[in-house]
Structures are given as structure tokens and as C-alpha cells.
Design a protein around this motif. Structure first.
Motif, mmCIF file in Angstrom:
data_model
loop_
_atom_site.group_PDB
_atom_site.id
_atom_site.type_symbol
_atom_site.label_atom_id
_atom_site.label_comp_id
_atom_site.label_asym_id
_atom_site.label_seq_id
_atom_site.Cartn_x
_atom_site.Cartn_y
_atom_site.Cartn_z
ATOM 1 N N LEU A 158 -10.310 10.943 -12.476
ATOM 2 C CA LEU A 158 -11.315 10.710 -13.312
ATOM 3 C C LEU A 158 -12.252 9.681 -13.184
ATOM 4 C CD1 LEU A 158 -9.450 11.439 -16.781
ATOM 5 C CD2 LEU A 158 -10.981 12.913 -15.670
ATOM 6 N N TYR A 194 -14.750 21.082 -14.785
ATOM 7 C CA TYR A 194 -13.507 21.050 -14.849
ATOM 8 C C TYR A 194 -12.814 22.320 -14.686
ATOM 9 C CZ TYR A 194 -13.821 16.058 -16.410
ATOM 10 O OH TYR A 194 -13.973 14.894 -16.184
ATOM 11 N N ALA A 249 -6.303 17.038 -18.810
ATOM 12 C CA ALA A 249 -6.636 15.859 -17.710
ATOM 13 C C ALA A 249 -5.669 14.831 -18.181
ATOM 14 C CB ALA A 249 -8.146 15.508 -18.065
ATOM 15 N N ALA A 269 -18.127 11.556 -18.728
ATOM 16 C CA ALA A 269 -18.742 12.711 -19.424
ATOM 17 C C ALA A 269 -20.252 12.721 -19.200
ATOM 18 C CB ALA A 269 -18.454 12.756 -20.850
ATOM 19 N N THR A 309 -0.707 12.039 -19.299
ATOM 20 C CA THR A 309 -0.620 12.824 -20.358
ATOM 21 C C THR A 309 0.533 13.811 -20.410
ATOM 22 O OG1 THR A 309 -3.209 13.150 -20.136
ATOM 23 C CG2 THR A 309 -1.902 14.956 -21.120
ATOM 24 N N VAL A 345 -6.664 7.647 -20.659
ATOM 25 C CA VAL A 345 -7.163 8.955 -20.292
ATOM 26 C C VAL A 345 -8.356 9.446 -21.007
ATOM 27 C CG1 VAL A 345 -6.837 11.537 -20.198
ATOM 28 C CG2 VAL A 345 -5.043 9.740 -19.303
ATOM 29 N N GLU A 346 -8.314 9.174 -22.359
ATOM 30 C CA GLU A 346 -9.352 9.583 -23.221
ATOM 31 C C GLU A 346 -10.827 8.767 -22.901
ATOM 32 O OE1 GLU A 346 -10.588 9.329 -27.989
ATOM 33 O OE2 GLU A 346 -8.417 9.311 -27.356
ATOM 34 N N PHE A 390 -12.190 9.967 -19.391
ATOM 35 C CA PHE A 390 -12.651 11.089 -19.679
ATOM 36 C C PHE A 390 -14.145 11.166 -20.314
ATOM 37 C CE2 PHE A 390 -13.446 15.343 -21.344
ATOM 38 C CZ PHE A 390 -13.002 16.159 -20.574
ATOM 39 N N GLU A 391 -14.138 10.223 -21.161
ATOM 40 C CA GLU A 391 -15.352 9.773 -22.078
ATOM 41 C C GLU A 391 -16.509 9.092 -21.059
ATOM 42 O OE1 GLU A 391 -16.965 6.752 -25.600
ATOM 43 O OE2 GLU A 391 -14.889 7.061 -25.221
ATOM 44 N N ALA A 429 -7.062 15.479 -11.723
ATOM 45 C CA ALA A 429 -7.543 14.832 -12.908
ATOM 46 C C ALA A 429 -6.820 13.858 -13.825
ATOM 47 C CB ALA A 429 -8.063 16.056 -13.907
#
Length: 346
Positions: A20, A84, A42, A78, A47, A70-71, A74-75, A15
Motif C-alpha cells: 500500500l 485494486y 487489503a 487513495a 488484516t 492498514v486503514e 489505504f487512505e 496489498a
């Protein structure tokens, strides 16, 4: 009665940023994903190792911190509602039959079982840890707390403000952190056993410019010899040159950047074609020698491979399209650009 494990189109192992983005690319092709990662969060190395490190080669972002990248990824993934399984390392990968078609059964370290029609391995460098310098008693200075003297990763640069810092190493990580911490440290030394550095030319030029400005002292050609301090608090780093001459550098912190030791873990037992602990993959699709298994990102290798996040993004897109063709060979894909197709809820 045996419960049927959940089934999905694609199981993504890893991840990190590339894994991602693979979820997003699969989602755009209407492929459902389950995602596994041995870490509890993730983001992979971004991270776990350097969340506040700036990254400069992501298209559209002149500079973005690793944690923010990463944020954003991830968004981006989504809307496709991936499942996950974080903190779960995939221990076993076995061939199985899914309604008469070939598939793969994954079993995690927590006993989770998922059956997938295809697998994308985006496990980065696998299980990773630092290469530690062979210094007597170094263990006494190691630890996560900011009061400890030896750190192998920088997760919060601000914690080094006003400190006397010694960085050891000559590669990209050593140079990157030297440039960043030069703005924060009270005194900064860079120790390298050669006068020439191995990092990117631009970073080397910036390092020398900071040295000329008096922000960094280059201690070359020297290598680490011993540590001085008490109760885990570092007081000095002793270095020596090739002729045995010594210098004592007063220091609060030692940051040794000698690369990561890589351990594929269970991946090494899955029968994939490996080359120097990397999975051999087709550069046009990510396909491995096992039908239905694809490798992308740092764990994949092929001629002229570049280990860059942006290259991993491209590999993710190509693997997703290859999987779509494999799973739906009789369906013509009328691909549209994301600007015209949009995403769910967009």
C-alpha cells in the motif's frame, strides 16, 4: 476482436502495508498502479492474522493497532486512485511488449489480465498458514469460532477475557500475545521447551515481570504432549518436560505460536533468483535479476536485511524512484518533499 488488456505503469503484487505504501510512493512520482492480492481485503497479515495487535515501531505512532495502520495506508494511497484486484492471486507473469518497450503481463486467478511497465512484488511471506503442533486429535479443537479450543491467530483479544489460556512458543508472537492477554485472561500459562526465550529483550523483560507479579505462569522447560476435552471444547493441555515428567494445565484455549509455513505459490515459477524461498533484491532499489521487476518487504532478501514494516516502507520509496528512472530515463526529476508538493485533493 481481442480486447486490449488494461495497461498501467506499475503492477503491485501484495496489498499489505508495504504494498500500500508503494502505491503512495509511486503516485507521488505520477506512476499509476494496479494492485493484486490473494486475500479479499487489503492489509496482508495485519488484516488476516492480528488486526487488533498493537504495533510500536511505526514512526510517529507510539502505538497503533494493525487494522488502523492498514486503514491509514489505504487512505494515504487513495488520492492516486489505484485499481485494486483483491481476492485475485497473480498466477502468471510473462514478458510482453508495450508500444515497443519491455513490459510484463499479469494474469490473475480470476482471469484478469493487466499489462504493466514495471512490477513490484510485495507479497510478504506469500501464501501463509500456521505450523501446527503434532498433537493427536488436534483437528477436533480447531476452528474460527470463539467456542473452539485451539487458535493459531488472535484477531479479537477481547474474546479471551476471563478464559484459561495456554500459549506455546518462545518467539516474538508468543511473547507479544502473552503480554497483551495477561490483562484479559483469568489464568495464563506460557509453555516453552527452553528456559530462555527468543523474543525481543524488552518483551522478555516484560514477560518475566508479569510472571513475578503472578499474572503469568512460565511453564519451562516443557513442551506440548496432548489435549483433553470433548466436542471441540478444550478442558486441559498436558505438557511434559525433557525427563518425561507431565503436568496437566486446566485450559479453555491453546494458542500455539510456532511460526508460519510459507508457500510462494506461483511466484516460485516466475524464474526469479531465490534464496531460501525469498527473492534476491538490490538493497538500493529493490531490483531483481529480471529487468522491470522489483521486490520489497518480507519477500525480499539482501545482506543484513531487517524484516520490519518500517524498512519495507523505505524499500517501497527506493523502488518507486528506481522505476521512475527506468520508465523515464530522459526526464530529469525535480523531486520535492511531500510537504511542499502535496497530494491530489490535499
Amino acid at each position: 476482436m481481442t480486447e486490449t488488456p488494461p495497461r498501467t505503469d506499475v503492477a503491485v503484487i501484495g496489498a499489505g502495508p508495504v504494498g500500500l505504501f508503494a502505491v503512495f510512493e509511486c503516485g507521488m512520482l505520477q506512476l499509476r498502479c494496479h494492485v493484486f492480492d490473494a486475500l479479499d481485503a487489503a492489509g496482508g497479515q495485519c488484516t488476516a492474522l492480528y488486526p487488533e495487535k498493537p504495533i510500536y515501531d511505526i514512526p510517529g505512532y507510539p502505538k497503533i493497532q494493525a487494522a488502523e495502520l492498514v486503514e491509514r495506508l489505504f487512505e494515504q494511497a487513495a488520492p492516486f486512485e489505484p485499481a485494486y484486484h483483491l481476492g485475485e492471486r497473480v498466477e502468471r507473469l510473462e514478458a510482453c511488449s508495450l508500444d515497443g518497450a519491455d513490459g510484463w503481463r499479469l494474469t490473475s486467478s480470476k482471469g484478469t489480465v493487466v499489462e504493466a511497465r514495471a512490477v513490484i512484488v510485495a507479497a510478504g511471506v506469500g501464501a501463509f498458514g500456521p505450523n501446527r503442533p503434532p498433537l493427536a486429535g488436534i483437528e477436533a479443537y480447531e476452528g474460527r469460532g470463539e467456542g473452539r479450543g485451539v487458535h493459531y491467530f488472535v484477531t479479537r483479544p477481547e474474546g479471551f477475557r476471563g478464559k484459561r489460556v495456554v500459549i506455546a512458543g518462545g518467539g516474538d508472537s508468543a511473547l507479544d500475545w502473552a503480554i497483551i492477554l495477561a490483562e484479559l485472561a483469568d489464568r495464563l500459562y506460557v509453555v516453552h521447551r527452553r528456559e530462555r526465550f527468543r523474543g525481543a529483550p524488552e518483551s522478555v523483560a516484560r514477560l518475566h515481570a508479569l510472571a513475578e507479579a503472578g499474572r503469568i505462569e512460565l511453564v519451562v522447560p516443557f513442551q506440548l504432549d496432548s489435549l483433553q476435552g470433548r466436542d471441540g471444547a478444550l478442558e486441559a493441555v498436558v505438557v511434559r518436560d525433557l525427563d518425561g515428567g507431565q503436568r496437566t494445565l486446566e485450559a479453555d484455549v491453546l494458542l500455539p505460536f510456532f511460526g508460519l509455513s510459507m508457500n510462494l505459490g506461483p511466484i516460485a515459477e516466475w524464474g526469479l533468483n531465490l534464496d531460501h524461498h525469498l527473492i534476491v533484491a538490490d538493497p538500493a532499489s529493490g531490483a531483481t535479476d529480471k529487468p522491470g521487476i522489483y521486490a520489497i518487504g518480507d519477500i525480499a532478501t539482501y545482506p543484513n536485511k531487517l524484516k520490519l514494516i518500517l524498512c519495507g516502507f523505505s524499500e517501497a520509496a527506493m523502488a518507486a524512484h528506481a522505476i521512475r528512472r527506468r520508465l523515464h530515463p530522459d526526464e530529469e526529476l525535480h523531486w520535492e518533499y511531500s510537504t511542499t508538493r502535496g497530494v491530489p485533493g490535499g
